[in-house]
Enzyme design. Sequence first.
Site, PDB file in Angstrom:
ATOM      1  N   ASP A   1       8.787   8.382  -5.624  1.00 34.04           N
ATOM      2  CA  ASP A   1       9.822   9.312  -5.318  1.00 34.04           C
ATOM      3  C   ASP A   1       9.825   9.397  -3.684  1.00 34.04           C
ATOM      4  O   ASP A   1      10.517  10.279  -3.264  1.00 34.04           O
ATOM      5  CB  ASP A   1       9.610  10.693  -5.892  1.00 34.04           C
ATOM      6  CG  ASP A   1       8.209  11.301  -5.451  1.00 34.04           C
ATOM      7  OD1 ASP A   1       7.365  10.789  -4.689  1.00 34.04           O
ATOM      8  OD2 ASP A   1       7.895  12.438  -5.745  1.00 34.04           O
TER       9      ASP A   1
ATOM     10  N   HIS B   1       0.299   4.120  -2.889  1.00 32.17           N
ATOM     11  CA  HIS B   1       0.108   5.646  -2.555  1.00 32.17           C
ATOM     12  C   HIS B   1       1.512   6.395  -2.797  1.00 32.17           C
ATOM     13  O   HIS B   1       1.213   7.587  -3.266  1.00 32.17           O
ATOM     14  CB  HIS B   1      -0.191   5.709  -0.786  1.00 32.17           C
ATOM     15  CG  HIS B   1      -1.550   5.279  -0.580  1.00 32.17           C
ATOM     16  ND1 HIS B   1      -2.143   5.673   0.426  1.00 32.17           N
ATOM     17  CD2 HIS B   1      -2.340   4.137  -1.131  1.00 32.17           C
ATOM     18  CE1 HIS B   1      -3.344   5.278   0.647  1.00 32.17           C
ATOM     19  NE2 HIS B   1      -3.266   4.194  -0.358  1.00 32.17           N
TER      20      HIS B   1
ATOM     21  N   VAL C   1       1.040   9.209  -6.198  1.00 33.59           N
ATOM     22  CA  VAL C   1       0.947  10.671  -5.871  1.00 33.59           C
ATOM     23  C   VAL C   1       2.229  11.394  -6.135  1.00 33.59           C
ATOM     24  O   VAL C   1       3.251  10.801  -5.573  1.00 33.59           O
ATOM     25  CB  VAL C   1       0.626  10.906  -4.331  1.00 33.59           C
ATOM     26  CG1 VAL C   1       0.718  12.479  -4.058  1.00 33.59           C
ATOM     27  CG2 VAL C   1      -0.573  10.351  -3.965  1.00 33.59           C
TER      28      VAL C   1
ATOM     29  N   ASN D   1      -4.329   8.445   4.129  1.00 27.61           N
ATOM     30  CA  ASN D   1      -2.711   8.006   4.876  1.00 27.61           C
ATOM     31  C   ASN D   1      -3.164   7.291   5.988  1.00 27.61           C
ATOM     32  O   ASN D   1      -2.257   6.554   6.715  1.00 27.61           O
ATOM     33  CB  ASN D   1      -1.725   9.137   5.060  1.00 27.61           C
ATOM     34  CG  ASN D   1      -2.181   9.857   6.610  1.00 27.61           C
ATOM     35  OD1 ASN D   1      -2.233   9.099   7.603  1.00 27.61           O
ATOM     36  ND2 ASN D   1      -2.216  10.922   6.633  1.00 27.61           N
TER      37      ASN D   1
ATOM     38  N   ARG E   1       0.826  -1.318   0.081  1.00 27.25           N
ATOM     39  CA  ARG E   1       0.013   0.122   0.093  1.00 27.25           C
ATOM     40  C   ARG E   1       0.886   1.295   0.058  1.00 27.25           C
ATOM     41  O   ARG E   1       0.453   2.172  -0.755  1.00 27.25           O
ATOM     42  CB  ARG E   1      -0.729   0.167   1.234  1.00 27.25           C
ATOM     43  CG  ARG E   1      -2.086   0.914   1.063  1.00 27.25           C
ATOM     44  CD  ARG E   1      -3.282   0.432   1.899  1.00 27.25           C
ATOM     45  NE  ARG E   1      -4.478   1.489   1.704  1.00 27.25           N
ATOM     46  CZ  ARG E   1      -4.745   2.239   2.961  1.00 27.25           C
ATOM     47  NH1 ARG E   1      -4.094   2.113   3.870  1.00 27.25           N
ATOM     48  NH2 ARG E   1      -5.566   3.375   2.595  1.00 27.25           N
TER      49      ARG E   1
ATOM     50  N   SER F   1       7.709  10.128  -1.647  1.00 26.58           N
ATOM     51  CA  SER F   1       7.338  11.606  -1.051  1.00 26.58           C
ATOM     52  C   SER F   1       6.283  11.193   0.032  1.00 26.58           C
ATOM     53  O   SER F   1       5.927  12.226   0.712  1.00 26.58           O
ATOM     54  CB  SER F   1       6.353  12.358  -2.222  1.00 26.58           C
ATOM     55  OG  SER F   1       5.624  11.432  -2.782  1.00 26.58           O
TER      56      SER F   1
ATOM     57  N   HIS G   1      -4.851  -6.833  -3.130  1.00 23.53           N
ATOM     58  CA  HIS G   1      -5.941  -6.996  -2.252  1.00 23.53           C
ATOM     59  C   HIS G   1      -6.028  -8.422  -1.750  1.00 23.53           C
ATOM     60  O   HIS G   1      -6.759  -8.968  -1.168  1.00 23.53           O
ATOM     61  CB  HIS G   1      -7.113  -6.501  -2.433  1.00 23.53           C
ATOM     62  CG  HIS G   1      -7.373  -5.010  -2.532  1.00 23.53           C
ATOM     63  ND1 HIS G   1      -8.284  -4.362  -2.968  1.00 23.53           N
ATOM     64  CD2 HIS G   1      -6.144  -4.114  -2.283  1.00 23.53           C
ATOM     65  CE1 HIS G   1      -7.960  -2.818  -2.892  1.00 23.53           C
ATOM     66  NE2 HIS G   1      -6.749  -2.774  -2.296  1.00 23.53           N
TER      67      HIS G   1
HETATM   68  C1  HEM Z   1      -8.850   1.753  -7.410  1.00 28.06           C
HETATM   69  C2  HEM Z   1      -7.712   1.397  -6.803  1.00 28.06           C
HETATM   70  C3  HEM Z   1      -7.655   1.160  -5.223  1.00 28.06           C
HETATM   71  C4  HEM Z   1      -8.656   1.463  -4.095  1.00 28.06           C
HETATM   72  C5  HEM Z   1      -9.865   2.199  -4.319  1.00 28.06           C
HETATM   73  C6  HEM Z   1      -8.206   0.761  -2.999  1.00 28.06           C
HETATM   74  C7  HEM Z   1      -8.754   1.070  -1.750  1.00 28.06           C
HETATM   75  C8  HEM Z   1      -8.168   0.512  -0.514  1.00 28.06           C
HETATM   76  C9  HEM Z   1      -8.793   0.476   0.475  1.00 28.06           C
HETATM   77  C10 HEM Z   1      -9.848   1.417   0.881  1.00 28.06           C
HETATM   78  C11 HEM Z   1      -8.174  -0.182   1.594  1.00 28.06           C
HETATM   79  C12 HEM Z   1      -8.345  -0.248   2.913  1.00 28.06           C
HETATM   80  C13 HEM Z   1      -7.444   0.688   3.858  1.00 28.06           C
HETATM   81  C14 HEM Z   1      -7.586   0.451   5.322  1.00 28.06           C
HETATM   82  O1  HEM Z   1      -8.996   0.283   5.718  1.00 28.06           O
HETATM   83  O2  HEM Z   1      -6.697   0.608   6.115  1.00 28.06           O
HETATM   84  C15 HEM Z   1      -6.883  -0.902   0.781  1.00 28.06           C
HETATM   85  C16 HEM Z   1      -6.093  -1.519   1.356  1.00 28.06           C
HETATM   86  C17 HEM Z   1      -5.170  -2.090   0.826  1.00 28.06           C
HETATM   87  N1  HEM Z   1      -4.496  -1.822  -0.499  1.00 28.06           N
HETATM   88 FE1  HEM Z   1      -5.807  -0.856  -1.820  1.00 28.06          FE
HETATM   89  N2  HEM Z   1      -6.987   0.312  -3.271  1.00 28.06           N
HETATM   90  C18 HEM Z   1      -6.386   0.429  -4.500  1.00 28.06           C
HETATM   91  C19 HEM Z   1      -5.436  -0.263  -5.158  1.00 28.06           C
HETATM   92  C20 HEM Z   1      -4.531  -0.562  -4.729  1.00 28.06           C
HETATM   93  C21 HEM Z   1      -3.214  -1.077  -5.334  1.00 28.06           C
HETATM   94  C22 HEM Z   1      -2.677  -1.022  -6.686  1.00 28.06           C
HETATM   95  C23 HEM Z   1      -2.536  -1.675  -4.386  1.00 28.06           C
HETATM   96  C24 HEM Z   1      -1.026  -2.272  -4.558  1.00 28.06           C
HETATM   97  C25 HEM Z   1      -0.423  -2.607  -5.588  1.00 28.06           C
HETATM   98  C26 HEM Z   1      -3.243  -1.866  -3.342  1.00 28.06           C
HETATM   99  C27 HEM Z   1      -2.823  -2.387  -1.941  1.00 28.06           C
HETATM  100  C28 HEM Z   1      -3.460  -2.444  -0.986  1.00 28.06           C
HETATM  101  C29 HEM Z   1      -3.181  -3.357   0.126  1.00 28.06           C
HETATM  102  C30 HEM Z   1      -2.076  -4.348   0.428  1.00 28.06           C
HETATM  103  C31 HEM Z   1      -4.078  -3.085   1.187  1.00 28.06           C
HETATM  104  C32 HEM Z   1      -4.135  -3.641   2.736  1.00 28.06           C
HETATM  105  C33 HEM Z   1      -3.407  -2.530   3.709  1.00 28.06           C
HETATM  106  C34 HEM Z   1      -3.021  -3.060   4.975  1.00 28.06           C
HETATM  107  O3  HEM Z   1      -3.474  -4.334   5.236  1.00 28.06           O
HETATM  108  O4  HEM Z   1      -2.602  -2.426   5.704  1.00 28.06           O
HETATM  109  N3  HEM Z   1      -4.412  -1.351  -3.473  1.00 28.06           N
HETATM  110  N4  HEM Z   1      -7.052  -0.488  -0.592  1.00 28.06           N
HETATM  111  C1  LIG Z   2       1.114   8.149   9.787  1.00 29.69           C
HETATM  112  C2  LIG Z   2       0.457   9.365   9.772  1.00 29.69           C
HETATM  113  O1  LIG Z   2       1.401  10.415   9.525  1.00 29.69           O
HETATM  114  N1  LIG Z   2      -0.757   9.669   9.941  1.00 29.69           N
HETATM  115  C3  LIG Z   2      -1.302  11.056   9.752  1.00 29.69           C
HETATM  116  C4  LIG Z   2      -2.388  11.115   8.624  1.00 29.69           C
HETATM  117  O2  LIG Z   2      -3.048  12.174   8.562  1.00 29.69           O
HETATM  118  C5  LIG Z   2      -3.909  12.456   9.954  1.00 29.69           C
HETATM  119  C6  LIG Z   2      -4.728  13.612   9.817  1.00 29.69           C
HETATM  120  O3  LIG Z   2      -4.291  14.793   8.896  1.00 29.69           O
HETATM  121  C7  LIG Z   2      -2.684  12.828  10.884  1.00 29.69           C
HETATM  122  O4  LIG Z   2      -3.169  13.238  11.988  1.00 29.69           O
HETATM  123  C8  LIG Z   2      -1.983  11.626  11.060  1.00 29.69           C
HETATM  124  O5  LIG Z   2      -0.622  11.938  11.757  1.00 29.69           O
END
Ligand code: HEM
Ligand SMILES: CC(=O)N[C@H]1CO[C@H](CO)[C@@H](O)[C@@H]1O
Length: 334
Positions: free
Chosen positions: A85, A77, A81, A105, A73, A87, A201
Amino acid sequence: MSLHLFRSALFIQTLLCCRIITMNNSLFAHAAITSSLQVEFYATSCPAAESLIQNATQAKWNVDRTITAGLLRISFHDCFVQGCDASNLIKTTPSNAAELDALPNLTLHGMDLIDTAKAAVEEACPGIVSCADIISLATRDAVVTAGGEYYAVPTGRRDSRVSLASSVNLPGPGFSVASAASAFQGRGLNITDMVTLLGAHTTGVAHCEFFYSRLYNFSGTGRNDPSMAPSLVESLKSVCPQASTGLGHTVALDQGTEFDFDDSYYKQLEKNRGILQIDQELTYDHKTSRIVKSLAGRGSRFGTSFGQAMVKMGNIGVLTGSQGEIRRICSQIN
Ligand code: HEM
Ligand SMILES: CC(=O)N[C@H]1CO[C@H](CO)[C@@H](O)[C@@H]1O
Ligand SMILES: *[C@@H]1O[C@H](CO)[C@@H](O)[C@H](O)[C@H]1NC(C)=O
Ligand SMILES: *[C@@H]1O[C@H](CO)[C@@H](O)[C@H](O)[C@H]1NC(C)=O
Ligand SMILES: *[C@@H]1O[C@H](CO)[C@@H](O)[C@H](O)[C@H]1NC(C)=O
Ligand SMILES: *[C@@H]1O[C@H](CO)[C@@H](O)[C@H](O)[C@H]1NC(C)=O
């Protein structure tokens, strides 16, 4: 009315986290084509780099298997964005609201491993290896450790000296396939790349907030999303009660094999067991349903395709040569 028509009618449902894409498409597409990264960029300048990063990643994974999801993730990100880099590793200062201040974030994690790996390479060869490359390499290593296929990572990226919360502009979980595809297209990634990258995912979790409406009030209907398997609706409701607020609990994005990097995510989609709306929508949109079927099916090429798509994503908007800098500490501009 067919389910397909019903679903495409709802279109962009922006959650609090996500603004609508307004980016200038030509900006990123250009950088993606003219990338000058190369595999083993550090072979002579810092030969131990890839091994040090791999060892740090493996050591982290041994105690915390969520690192694979965290890094994937971060990669997404970062690259989406302002380009790949690093960022999104920059911490906010009194004079600059950095990307980490933007709402998407909130749940990023894994930066501690980047710092550990960076410290190891800085000790071996100070000022040589960029944070942006460490993100890419560690992500690959974590994918492989979780059972994914190895892919060579072209390197030579440099780190940005700019990070702005105001430039965070990511697709959201309630985006339609068409709007998500246009966000990917704007970065030089086609619809096959998008479906393949969403295969990330296959690991990691989502907080209730991001799929809550699918359980209780799908596009204002006061009912659950009819495309979600009823047994999944019930089990998700028990984790995410209606009265809860905020980010709440989490559930595995892949209801099959949460920690394995495999094609199970697509198999779950075929059973209507996708968690995010964008995930499940892939099986209903006519442009993506066949891609899902092939990635879910016998002889799936997901393993190889994922690596290729990651390399392609890793080219977005990179800084090379004398652009940017090699950050000494990944969370701070030098
Ligand atoms: C249309 C594109 C995408 C959308 C709308 C999307 C949206 C999301 C959302 C809402 C979550 C849940 C975050 C949370 O609850 O903490 C998530 C988790 C995640 N996303 Fe995506 N995502 C997209 C594409 C991608 C891509 C391209 C990757 C990587 C190549 C990715 C990797 C992940 C991973 C690994 C998680 C799990 C993160 C964790 O367990 O901490 N996603 N995504
Ligand atoms: C990990 C991290 O820096 N999280 C920030 C994400 O943005 C919120 C709200 O702007 C900050 O309070 C968090 O510290
Ligand atoms: C978008 O990019 C094009 C081509 O580089 C440029 O001419 C145009 O001014 C840009 N538009 C915006 C809004 O930045
Ligand atoms: C990484 O770990 C392996 C196995 O423990 C070890 O042989 C190797 O020397 C380590 N790499 C570096 C650069 O320290
Ligand atoms: C998307 O890009 C990949 C890799 O660059 C390419 O192999 C594939 O044919 C493209 N697919 C479409 C639908 O354009
Ligand atoms: C469902 O959403 C609609 C539209 O946003 C809203 O008007 C309605 O009050 C919601 N219903 C419930 C039960 O929350």
